[in-house]
Design a protein around this motif. Structure first.
Motif, mmCIF file in Angstrom:
data_model
loop_
_atom_site.group_PDB
_atom_site.id
_atom_site.type_symbol
_atom_site.label_atom_id
_atom_site.label_comp_id
_atom_site.label_asym_id
_atom_site.label_seq_id
_atom_site.Cartn_x
_atom_site.Cartn_y
_atom_site.Cartn_z
ATOM 1 N N VAL A 1 5.748 -5.627 12.073
ATOM 2 C CA VAL A 1 4.616 -4.790 11.647
ATOM 3 C C VAL A 1 5.131 -3.448 11.123
ATOM 4 C CG1 VAL A 1 2.573 -3.549 12.488
ATOM 5 C CG2 VAL A 1 2.919 -5.954 13.103
ATOM 6 N N ALA A 2 6.121 -2.876 11.798
ATOM 7 C CA ALA A 2 6.706 -1.601 11.346
ATOM 8 C C ALA A 2 7.380 -1.771 9.980
ATOM 9 C CB ALA A 2 7.707 -1.084 12.378
ATOM 10 N N ALA A 3 8.029 -2.911 9.756
ATOM 11 C CA ALA A 3 8.670 -3.156 8.458
ATOM 12 C C ALA A 3 7.627 -3.263 7.351
ATOM 13 C CB ALA A 3 9.521 -4.429 8.526
ATOM 14 N N LEU A 4 6.507 -3.924 7.635
ATOM 15 C CA LEU A 4 5.420 -3.995 6.656
ATOM 16 C C LEU A 4 4.880 -2.597 6.379
ATOM 17 C CD1 LEU A 4 3.261 -5.240 4.854
ATOM 18 C CD2 LEU A 4 2.008 -5.909 6.930
ATOM 19 N N ASP A 5 4.663 -1.813 7.409
ATOM 20 C CA ASP A 5 4.138 -0.463 7.229
ATOM 21 C C ASP A 5 5.105 0.402 6.419
ATOM 22 O OD1 ASP A 5 1.863 1.260 7.819
ATOM 23 O OD2 ASP A 5 3.300 2.442 8.993
ATOM 24 N N ALA A 6 6.411 0.265 6.678
ATOM 25 C CA ALA A 6 7.417 1.028 5.924
ATOM 26 C C ALA A 6 7.428 0.610 4.455
ATOM 27 C CB ALA A 6 8.795 0.832 6.550
ATOM 28 N N ALA A 7 7.287 -0.693 4.188
ATOM 29 C CA ALA A 7 7.239 -1.162 2.796
ATOM 30 C C ALA A 7 6.000 -0.617 2.088
ATOM 31 C CB ALA A 7 7.267 -2.690 2.753
ATOM 32 N N LEU A 8 4.871 -0.600 2.793
ATOM 33 C CA LEU A 8 3.637 -0.062 2.214
ATOM 34 C C LEU A 8 3.761 1.436 1.926
ATOM 35 C CD1 LEU A 8 1.010 -1.990 4.336
ATOM 36 C CD2 LEU A 8 1.203 -2.044 1.839
ATOM 37 N N ALA A 9 4.473 2.160 2.786
ATOM 38 C CA ALA A 9 4.628 3.608 2.613
ATOM 39 C C ALA A 9 5.374 3.955 1.328
ATOM 40 C CB ALA A 9 5.344 4.202 3.821
ATOM 41 N N LYS A 10 6.143 3.016 0.799
ATOM 42 C CA LYS A 10 6.907 3.253 -0.437
ATOM 43 C C LYS A 10 6.105 2.955 -1.694
ATOM 44 C CE LYS A 10 11.275 2.222 1.795
ATOM 45 N NZ LYS A 10 12.402 1.295 1.900
ATOM 46 N N ILE A 11 4.875 2.494 -1.535
ATOM 47 C CA ILE A 11 4.057 2.091 -2.677
ATOM 48 C C ILE A 11 2.904 3.067 -2.860
ATOM 49 C CG2 ILE A 11 2.568 0.278 -3.611
ATOM 50 C CD1 ILE A 11 4.187 -1.729 -1.891
ATOM 51 N N ASP A 12 2.802 3.612 -4.055
ATOM 52 C CA ASP A 12 1.651 4.447 -4.403
ATOM 53 C C ASP A 12 0.616 3.554 -5.065
ATOM 54 O OD1 ASP A 12 2.720 6.890 -3.549
ATOM 55 O OD2 ASP A 12 3.810 7.142 -5.429
ATOM 56 N N GLY A 13 -0.633 3.803 -4.784
ATOM 57 C CA GLY A 13 -1.696 3.045 -5.436
ATOM 58 C C GLY A 13 -2.084 1.795 -4.668
ATOM 59 N N PRO A 14 -2.965 1.006 -5.283
ATOM 60 C CA PRO A 14 -3.513 -0.162 -4.589
ATOM 61 C C PRO A 14 -2.473 -1.260 -4.376
ATOM 62 C CG PRO A 14 -4.302 -0.076 -6.863
ATOM 63 C CD PRO A 14 -3.520 1.178 -6.625
ATOM 64 N N VAL A 15 -2.689 -2.022 -3.310
ATOM 65 C CA VAL A 15 -1.766 -3.093 -2.924
ATOM 66 C C VAL A 15 -2.558 -4.350 -2.586
ATOM 67 C CG1 VAL A 15 -0.071 -3.845 -1.181
ATOM 68 C CG2 VAL A 15 -0.088 -1.466 -1.951
#
Length: 186
Positions: free
Chosen positions: A51-65
């Motif tokens: 879950v932390a790895a998913l959250d870290a990957a999301l933190a690197k993305i600006d905009g909608p996912v």
């Protein structure tokens, strides 16, 4: 469909991480706006680490996912949704593994999954639109169980027919339907 100016497609692989011939890996290479949660180096069976790895990957993305999850990656996604509040445009949840029932040989046993924080499977509605793709003959989840999960999560269920676990072992490299379902979420 043109993916320019569209949401980033973030692949959330299962416990076996990245497999070269897997539809998620092939789709990530194909789409110009795709990324993937990187494989873990440590604590590979830890739900919290995933879950932390998913959250870290999301933190690197600006905009909608749009999240595109497979197998235990679906469980990582629903666990993440219970703990975090970032807005997600939508999710394709393909062939979720039913971690509450014994898995076939070669997969983690029930005690290991429980001890690593995977259980129980969250059943609250997801805070974003989602589509669950369910196989009629998946060795990792009975269709009826996935149907119940989809209903609990507020997801639209898509009956994929008899596609096994929707992985290379079941004869799937490319899975063109994934793009169709992602387009529905865009």
């Amino acid at each position: 469909m043109s993916y320019e100016n569209k949401p980033t497609i973030l692949m959330v692989p299962g416990l076996r991480d990245h497999v070269a011939e897997h539809w998620q890996t092939l789709l990530e290479r194909k789409l110009p706006n795709a990324a993937s949660v990187p494989p873990l180096e440590h604590d590979k069976l830890s739900c919290a680490a995933r879950v932390a790895a998913l959250d870290a990957a999301l933190a690197k993305i600006d905009g909608p996912v749009i999240l595109v999850a497979h197998s235990a990656g679906v469980m990582i996604t629903v666990q993440w949704a219970q703990r975090h509040s970032r807005k997600i445009h939508g999710a394709l949840l393909a062939a979720p593994a039913d971690l509450e029932t014994p898995l076939p040989a070669g997969y983690p046993d029930f005690e290991s999954l429980a001890g690593n924080g995977w259980l129980p499977i969250p059943r609250k509605p997801l805070p974003f639109p989602s589509i669950v793709g369910a196989s009629r003959n998946d060795p990792l989840a009975r269709f009826e169980r996935v149907e119940t999960m989809a209903r609990d999560w507020g997801s639209r269920l898509v009956d994929l027919g008899e596609v096994g676990h929707l992985n290379p072992a079941a004869g799937f490299g490319e899975w063109p339907m994934a793009e169709t379902l992602i387009d529905e979420l865009v």
